[in-house]
Design an enzyme around this catalytic site. Structure first.
Site, PDB file in Angstrom:
ATOM      1  N   ASN A  86     -17.640 -22.979 -28.464  1.00 39.32           N
ATOM      2  CA  ASN A  86     -16.258 -22.435 -28.505  1.00 39.32           C
ATOM      3  C   ASN A  86     -15.143 -23.641 -27.915  1.00 39.32           C
ATOM      4  OD1 ASN A  86     -14.092 -20.485 -28.770  1.00 39.32           O
ATOM      5  ND2 ASN A  86     -15.600 -18.853 -28.290  1.00 39.32           N
ATOM      6  N   HIS A 116     -21.327 -39.952  -9.427  1.00 38.65           N
ATOM      7  CA  HIS A 116     -20.969 -41.076  -8.619  1.00 38.65           C
ATOM      8  C   HIS A 116     -21.829 -41.049  -7.207  1.00 38.65           C
ATOM      9  CE1 HIS A 116     -17.531 -42.307 -10.944  1.00 38.65           C
ATOM     10  NE2 HIS A 116     -17.446 -40.724 -11.158  1.00 38.65           N
ATOM     11  N   THR A 166     -26.487 -26.258 -10.490  1.00 37.14           N
ATOM     12  CA  THR A 166     -27.056 -27.519  -9.494  1.00 37.14           C
ATOM     13  C   THR A 166     -28.423 -27.571  -9.936  1.00 37.14           C
ATOM     14  OG1 THR A 166     -27.027 -26.214  -7.532  1.00 37.14           O
ATOM     15  CG2 THR A 166     -24.843 -27.180  -8.284  1.00 37.14           C
TER      16      THR A 166
END
Length: 202
Positions: A86, A116, A166
């Site tokens: 979408n 990072h 996560t």
């Protein structure tokens, strides 16, 4: 003493620290950006499809990504067949991003393979790294969800809207929240056909 020469793209795709500012990678991102701008401005759906095939590394049959769409390189993204994406997908493809077959991706989803170092000494030297993302067949990523680097979303699994993933999601599992946690297993209706519309909607 000569300055060592690194294969920055190779380091990037190996998930190691690399310098994204080298001219070769900068040119590739700029080229992809130009293609993305043209894609997002194109009104004709068939033309958009052909343009998309020139942006991503692989686009399976009957798959669609609606504009606006954003990515860094494009060619490290693979999309299987019968997958629907979408509006407003963002993919930071500093590593491979593999989206399987029969996947649904809601609006405003972010697939973030780039990251990072937390050590400011390393981070401020302008090196970074990326880890691959895999979304297996049949998964559904809800609106506004964010998938972080190195994550695999299991087969047929569901990520709730606005979740931040996560950790890897097992097959046939529903997760939601920030950070996303397992809620339950997906619903199953063995023998269901399209003519049956009275199943529980959950």
């Amino acid at each position: 003493m000569a300055t060592p020469t690194f294969d920055e793209r190779g380091l990037m795709l190996d998930g190691k620290l690399y310098d994204s500012t080298v001219p070769e990678l900068a040119r590739e991102r700029e080229s992809c950006c130009e293609k993305i701008i043209d894609f997002n401005c194109e009104r004709n759906a068939q033309k958009r499809l052909e343009m998309l095939k020139d942006i991503v590394g692989n686009l399976g049959e009957n798959s669609c990504i609606l504009p606006p769409f954003r990515c860094d390189y494009g060619k490290y993204i693979s999309v299987g067949h019968d997958t629907f994406v979408n509006y407003n997908l963002t993919v930071l493809d500093a590593n491979y991003v593999k989206i399987g077959n029969h996947v649904l991706i809601g609006p405003n989803v972010q697939l973030i393979a780039a990251t990072h170092p937390t050590d400011p000494l390393i981070r401020n030297s302008l090196v970074e790294y990326g880890l691959p993302i895999v979304i297996k067949d049949g998964a559904w990523i809800g609106a506004g969800a964010t998938i972080l680097p190195g994550i695999t979303i299991g087969e047929n699994s569901v990520v709730g809207a606005a979740s931040v993933v996560t950790r890897d999601v097992p097959d046939n599992t529903i997760v939601a929240g920030n950070p996303a946690r397992v809620i339950r297993k997906v619903s199953e209706h063995p023998g269901w056909t399209r003519e049956q519309r009275d199943v529980p909607l959950n």
